[in-house]
Design a protein around this motif. Structure first.
Motif, PDB file in Angstrom:
ATOM      1  N   GLN A  47      42.375  39.364  36.490  1.00  0.00           N
ATOM      2  CA  GLN A  47      41.135  39.643  37.309  1.00  0.00           C
ATOM      3  C   GLN A  47      39.823  39.305  36.249  1.00  0.00           C
ATOM      4  OE1 GLN A  47      41.311  40.359  40.462  1.00  0.00           O
ATOM      5  NE2 GLN A  47      39.155  39.410  40.462  1.00  0.00           N
ATOM      6  N   ARG A  48      39.905  39.847  34.905  1.00  0.00           N
ATOM      7  CA  ARG A  48      38.783  39.407  34.009  1.00  0.00           C
ATOM      8  C   ARG A  48      38.771  37.951  33.741  1.00  0.00           C
ATOM      9  NH1 ARG A  48      38.881  38.585  28.952  1.00  0.00           N
ATOM     10  NH2 ARG A  48      41.226  39.504  28.837  1.00  0.00           N
ATOM     11  N   VAL A  49      39.971  37.280  33.326  1.00  0.00           N
ATOM     12  CA  VAL A  49      39.944  36.060  33.101  1.00  0.00           C
ATOM     13  C   VAL A  49      39.528  35.177  34.428  1.00  0.00           C
ATOM     14  CG1 VAL A  49      41.312  34.003  32.598  1.00  0.00           C
ATOM     15  CG2 VAL A  49      41.807  35.959  31.349  1.00  0.00           C
ATOM     16  N   LEU A  50      39.850  35.077  35.671  1.00  0.00           N
ATOM     17  CA  LEU A  50      39.481  34.695  36.691  1.00  0.00           C
ATOM     18  C   LEU A  50      37.834  34.818  37.116  1.00  0.00           C
ATOM     19  CD1 LEU A  50      42.266  35.867  39.329  1.00  0.00           C
ATOM     20  CD2 LEU A  50      41.763  33.356  38.183  1.00  0.00           C
ATOM     21  N   ASN A  51      37.256  35.929  36.865  1.00  0.00           N
ATOM     22  CA  ASN A  51      35.946  36.196  36.707  1.00  0.00           C
ATOM     23  C   ASN A  51      35.152  35.225  35.716  1.00  0.00           C
ATOM     24  OD1 ASN A  51      34.870  38.214  38.612  1.00  0.00           O
ATOM     25  ND2 ASN A  51      36.252  39.606  37.721  1.00  0.00           N
ATOM     26  N   LYS A  52      35.443  35.108  34.579  1.00  0.00           N
ATOM     27  CA  LYS A  52      35.074  34.146  33.578  1.00  0.00           C
ATOM     28  C   LYS A  52      35.132  32.804  34.037  1.00  0.00           C
ATOM     29  CE  LYS A  52      35.486  35.047  29.105  1.00  0.00           C
ATOM     30  NZ  LYS A  52      34.277  35.383  28.611  1.00  0.00           N
ATOM     31  N   LEU A  53      36.317  32.306  34.727  1.00  0.00           N
ATOM     32  CA  LEU A  53      36.096  31.204  35.075  1.00  0.00           C
ATOM     33  C   LEU A  53      35.284  30.691  36.144  1.00  0.00           C
ATOM     34  CD1 LEU A  53      39.970  30.374  34.600  1.00  0.00           C
ATOM     35  CD2 LEU A  53      38.361  29.242  33.366  1.00  0.00           C
ATOM     36  N   ALA A  54      35.290  31.831  37.168  1.00  0.00           N
ATOM     37  CA  ALA A  54      34.649  31.778  38.374  1.00  0.00           C
ATOM     38  C   ALA A  54      33.118  31.594  38.128  1.00  0.00           C
ATOM     39  CB  ALA A  54      34.667  32.897  39.448  1.00  0.00           C
ATOM     40  N   THR A  55      32.540  32.448  37.014  1.00  0.00           N
ATOM     41  CA  THR A  55      31.229  32.189  36.617  1.00  0.00           C
ATOM     42  C   THR A  55      30.888  30.716  36.032  1.00  0.00           C
ATOM     43  OG1 THR A  55      31.275  34.476  36.019  1.00  0.00           O
ATOM     44  CG2 THR A  55      29.617  32.968  34.908  1.00  0.00           C
TER      45      THR A  55
END
Length: 192
Positions: free
Chosen positions: A113-121
């Motif tokens: 989830q944390r990694v996906l958030n970084k990429l989404a940003t």
């Protein structure tokens, strides 16, 4: 664990993936992209996809966590492939599209989830994002690599926690490598 595998088996992995035919997935991914769009190939492996996107006229940034694969993919693509991990992504609204082909699957489920958030940003509003995971439900270690397998439901749950990201479409495919009998969950995500 997975990085060590790729460091020790970089040439073998490169040779086994560089010629895999990905045209059908490229067509789905690039359908809404105009020439010159800026793509991030996150976890680029052999550089096969980076090279394909460069040849199509896109601007591409690429990185991989394996230094040995970075060297091989830099030679393959003619661009500098950065030695980095998903945790090193700091861009904000920089990319028109993100390509995560068989790369996020090595992220432990409790970090996904944390990694996906970084990429989404790092994705611009209106951008698209391709992800693929081995089809399943759970985590496992196989041959010195960690895998987080996903099905449609688990992907939907993860994406539902991402601001402004939606699932456009998902599909299940067979592995394109002739010596493999695996199923893959593929998805195109969109940032609104």
């Amino acid at each position: 664990m997975s990085i060590e595998f790729y460091e020790q088996n970089a040439q073998l992995f490169f040779d086994g993936t560089i010629d895999v035919d990905m045209r059908d997935i490229y067509e789905r991914f690039t359908k809404g992209l105009s020439k010159g769009c800026y793509i991030l190939d996150a976890g680029c492996g052999s550089g096969r996809d980076t090279k394909a996107f460069l040849d199509m006229g896109y601007k591409v940034d690429a990185f991989d966590a394996s230094e040995a694969l970075c060297e091989l993919s830099s030679k393959q693509t003619g661009i500098e492939v950065k030695h980095a991990t998903f945790n090193d992504v700091t861009a904000v609204s920089q990319y028109d599209a993100i390509w995560c082909c068989a790369s996020l699957l090595h992220v432990p489920e409790n970090e996904l989830q944390r990694v996906l958030n970084k990429l989404a940003t790092s994705l611009k509003a209106g951008g698209i994002w391709y992800v693929s995971f081995k089809y399943g439900d759970g985590e496992r270690v196989k041959g010195g690599r960690h895998f987080t397998d996903l099905n449609e439901h688990k992907l939907e749950l993860l994406v539902s926690e991402l601001p402004n990201i939606t699932v456009k479409t998902t599909w299940v495919s067979e592995d394109n490598r002739p010596d493999r009998n695996e199923r893959w969950l593929n998805a195109l995500l969109a940032k609104v």
